[in-house]
Design a protein around this motif. Structure first.
Motif, PDB file in Angstrom:
ATOM      1  N   ALA A  82      71.153  58.461 -27.156  1.00 17.67           N
ATOM      2  CA  ALA A  82      69.785  58.278 -26.674  1.00 17.67           C
ATOM      3  C   ALA A  82      69.766  58.566 -25.180  1.00 17.67           C
ATOM      4  O   ALA A  82      70.624  58.062 -24.444  1.00 17.67           O
ATOM      5  CB  ALA A  82      69.297  56.858 -26.946  1.00 17.67           C
ATOM      6  N   ARG A  83      68.821  59.367 -24.736  1.00 18.15           N
ATOM      7  CA  ARG A  83      68.722  59.689 -23.311  1.00 18.15           C
ATOM      8  C   ARG A  83      68.215  58.467 -22.553  1.00 18.15           C
ATOM      9  O   ARG A  83      67.138  57.943 -22.858  1.00 18.15           O
ATOM     10  CB  ARG A  83      67.781  60.874 -23.089  1.00 18.15           C
ATOM     11  CG  ARG A  83      68.311  62.189 -23.642  1.00 18.15           C
ATOM     12  CD  ARG A  83      67.322  63.327 -23.368  1.00 18.15           C
ATOM     13  NE  ARG A  83      67.239  63.635 -21.954  1.00 18.15           N
ATOM     14  CZ  ARG A  83      67.976  64.560 -21.331  1.00 18.15           C
ATOM     15  NH1 ARG A  83      68.863  65.262 -22.014  1.00 18.15           N
ATOM     16  NH2 ARG A  83      67.832  64.773 -20.045  1.00 18.15           N
ATOM     17  N   GLU A  89      60.687  54.773 -23.627  1.00 18.58           N
ATOM     18  CA  GLU A  89      59.372  55.339 -23.900  1.00 18.58           C
ATOM     19  C   GLU A  89      59.254  55.856 -25.331  1.00 18.58           C
ATOM     20  O   GLU A  89      58.153  55.931 -25.882  1.00 18.58           O
ATOM     21  CB  GLU A  89      59.089  56.493 -22.929  1.00 18.58           C
ATOM     22  CG  GLU A  89      59.151  56.090 -21.453  1.00 18.58           C
ATOM     23  CD  GLU A  89      59.104  57.299 -20.535  1.00 18.58           C
ATOM     24  OE1 GLU A  89      59.064  58.439 -21.064  1.00 18.58           O
ATOM     25  OE2 GLU A  89      59.115  57.116 -19.309  1.00 18.58           O
ATOM     26  N   ARG A  90      60.374  56.202 -25.938  1.00 21.51           N
ATOM     27  CA  ARG A  90      60.352  56.767 -27.276  1.00 21.51           C
ATOM     28  C   ARG A  90      60.290  55.672 -28.328  1.00 21.51           C
ATOM     29  O   ARG A  90      60.996  54.667 -28.252  1.00 21.51           O
ATOM     30  CB  ARG A  90      61.590  57.637 -27.509  1.00 21.51           C
ATOM     31  CG  ARG A  90      61.645  58.896 -26.675  1.00 21.51           C
ATOM     32  CD  ARG A  90      62.793  59.780 -27.134  1.00 21.51           C
ATOM     33  NE  ARG A  90      62.696  60.116 -28.535  1.00 21.51           N
ATOM     34  CZ  ARG A  90      63.638  60.748 -29.222  1.00 21.51           C
ATOM     35  NH1 ARG A  90      64.766  61.094 -28.616  1.00 21.51           N
ATOM     36  NH2 ARG A  90      63.479  61.023 -30.498  1.00 21.51           N
ATOM     37  N   GLY A  91      59.429  55.883 -29.331  1.00 22.29           N
ATOM     38  CA  GLY A  91      59.283  54.890 -30.380  1.00 22.29           C
ATOM     39  C   GLY A  91      60.569  54.629 -31.130  1.00 22.29           C
ATOM     40  O   GLY A  91      60.795  53.537 -31.653  1.00 22.29           O
ATOM     41  N   GLU A 189      63.773  43.029 -18.787  1.00 19.42           N
ATOM     42  CA  GLU A 189      63.198  44.167 -19.492  1.00 19.42           C
ATOM     43  C   GLU A 189      63.929  45.450 -19.080  1.00 19.42           C
ATOM     44  O   GLU A 189      64.699  45.451 -18.109  1.00 19.42           O
ATOM     45  CB  GLU A 189      61.705  44.262 -19.191  1.00 19.42           C
ATOM     46  CG  GLU A 189      60.906  43.056 -19.654  1.00 19.42           C
ATOM     47  CD  GLU A 189      59.428  43.250 -19.442  1.00 19.42           C
ATOM     48  OE1 GLU A 189      59.012  44.362 -19.048  1.00 19.42           O
ATOM     49  OE2 GLU A 189      58.674  42.274 -19.661  1.00 19.42           O
ATOM     50  N   PRO A 190      63.682  46.548 -19.797  1.00 21.74           N
ATOM     51  CA  PRO A 190      64.363  47.809 -19.444  1.00 21.74           C
ATOM     52  C   PRO A 190      64.220  48.203 -17.983  1.00 21.74           C
ATOM     53  O   PRO A 190      65.168  48.704 -17.379  1.00 21.74           O
ATOM     54  CB  PRO A 190      63.704  48.822 -20.379  1.00 21.74           C
ATOM     55  CG  PRO A 190      63.352  48.022 -21.592  1.00 21.74           C
ATOM     56  CD  PRO A 190      62.923  46.675 -21.062  1.00 21.74           C
ATOM     57  N   ARG A 191      63.052  47.982 -17.409  1.00 16.93           N
ATOM     58  CA  ARG A 191      62.878  48.361 -15.999  1.00 16.93           C
ATOM     59  C   ARG A 191      63.762  47.536 -15.070  1.00 16.93           C
ATOM     60  O   ARG A 191      64.090  47.979 -13.968  1.00 16.93           O
ATOM     61  CB  ARG A 191      61.409  48.211 -15.590  1.00 16.93           C
ATOM     62  CG  ARG A 191      60.887  46.783 -15.601  1.00 16.93           C
ATOM     63  CD  ARG A 191      59.491  46.707 -15.006  1.00 16.93           C
ATOM     64  NE  ARG A 191      58.942  45.356 -15.059  1.00 16.93           N
ATOM     65  CZ  ARG A 191      58.180  44.901 -16.031  1.00 16.93           C
ATOM     66  NH1 ARG A 191      57.877  45.691 -17.052  1.00 16.93           N
ATOM     67  NH2 ARG A 191      57.715  43.660 -16.008  1.00 16.93           N
ATOM     68  N   ASP A 192      64.159  46.334 -15.519  1.00 11.90           N
ATOM     69  CA  ASP A 192      64.998  45.476 -14.692  1.00 11.90           C
ATOM     70  C   ASP A 192      66.466  45.910 -14.692  1.00 11.90           C
ATOM     71  O   ASP A 192      67.239  45.447 -13.837  1.00 11.90           O
ATOM     72  CB  ASP A 192      64.912  44.022 -15.168  1.00 11.90           C
ATOM     73  CG  ASP A 192      63.495  43.473 -15.093  1.00 11.90           C
ATOM     74  OD1 ASP A 192      62.816  43.747 -14.091  1.00 11.90           O
ATOM     75  OD2 ASP A 192      63.067  42.776 -16.044  1.00 11.90           O
ATOM     76  N   VAL A 193      66.848  46.737 -15.654  1.00 10.73           N
ATOM     77  CA  VAL A 193      68.241  47.193 -15.737  1.00 10.73           C
ATOM     78  C   VAL A 193      68.340  48.713 -15.596  1.00 10.73           C
ATOM     79  O   VAL A 193      69.378  49.303 -15.895  1.00 10.73           O
ATOM     80  CB  VAL A 193      68.896  46.740 -17.062  1.00 10.73           C
ATOM     81  CG1 VAL A 193      69.028  45.232 -17.100  1.00 10.73           C
ATOM     82  CG2 VAL A 193      68.108  47.244 -18.275  1.00 10.73           C
TER      83      VAL A 193
END
Length: 257
Positions: A82-83, A89-91, A189-193
């Motif tokens: 997975a990129r 963002e990808r489902g 959350e993802p933005r935190d890592v």
């Protein structure tokens, strides 16, 4: 991308590296391939107050993530990577990025470069030896019959300059100092890592040219990692910056400034 990797450490070494308290015995694996079971470590249940042990559990999952919403997994491409730039963002990967981040212990990975119209495999191993932890995503898929299977994928990022001449992608490597943050899906959350999913420092890995024995999944012995002689062009040198031209002077004398 990462299409093959290896885990040659002992269970005790892996347990110490990832702070695990219970890890079943397993053999060294020199040629781990897609759809095979891989070891993944995720956050477990919180420990009681006063405990110094991290809440981590290890499990075997199928390498090749199957999204929960998939109706027919056979109709999907094999999702082994997975990129990292777009996974949240990808489902296909969004839920796993938020709720099921994991660590994948590894002793290195394999990558292929085209040399004289043939694919030359390379074993990318940590330059200082030991283990690394790839960033992974987990998903539990329930088929229409009700049976469940744990699946996973490896996150990738842009390759470091010393690897980019072989392949432009490589696994995301999580530093030990970031293990707890990466696994903390309760509060982060993802933005935190996002900072964890950057290319590692250059020269973390060394590239060892190996024979094409690694191409066959039935070859699983240490001989597939033996160095072979091959002429590989070195990484291109960065372009030299041209010196700025001296502004025209009113006379022919040199200026100190």
């Amino acid at each position: 991308m990462c299409g093959r990797f290896t885990l040659m450490a002992t269970p005790d070494q892996v347990a110490l590296f990832l702070s695990l308290t219970d890890l079943e015995d397993f053999p060294a694996r020199y040629n781990i391939a897609p759809t095979q079971p891989i070891l993944m470590v995720a956050a477990g249940h919180p420990q009681p107050p006063g405990s110094n042990l991290p809440d981590r559990i290890a499990m075997l999952v199928r390498w090749g993530l199957i999204p929960r919403w998939a109706k027919d997994p056979k109709s999907l491409s094999l999702l082994i990577n997975a990129r990292s730039e777009t996974a949240d963002e990808r489902g296909t990967f969004k839920a796993a990025m938020r709720h099921r981040r994991a660590l994948i212990p590894a002793s290195g990975f394999y990558e292929w470069k085209t040399v004289d119209k043939t694919k030359q495999p390379f074993f990318m191993r940590p330059r200082d030896g030991g283990l690394v932890a790839f960033a992974g995503l987990m998903e539990t898929y329930a088929d229409p019959n009700g049976s469940e299977i744990d699946t996973g994928a490896i996150l990738t990022t842009a390759a470091t300059p010393d690897i980019a001449h072989i392949h432009d992608r490589m696994p995301v490597v999580v530093a030990p100092r970031d293990f707890a943050r990466w696994l903390d899906c309760r509060t982060l959350e993802p933005r935190d890592v996002a900072d964890i999913m950057q290319p590692p420092l250059p020269a973390l890995f060394e590239a060892i040219p190996v024979s094409d024995l690694v191409n066959k999944v039935t070859n699983v012995g240490p001989e597939i990692q033996e160095r072979v002689a091959v002429e590989v062009p070195p990484p291109p040198a960065p372009p030299k910056q041209s010196k700025p031209s001296r502004p025209p002077q009113d006379d022919d004398q040199f200026s100190l400034f």
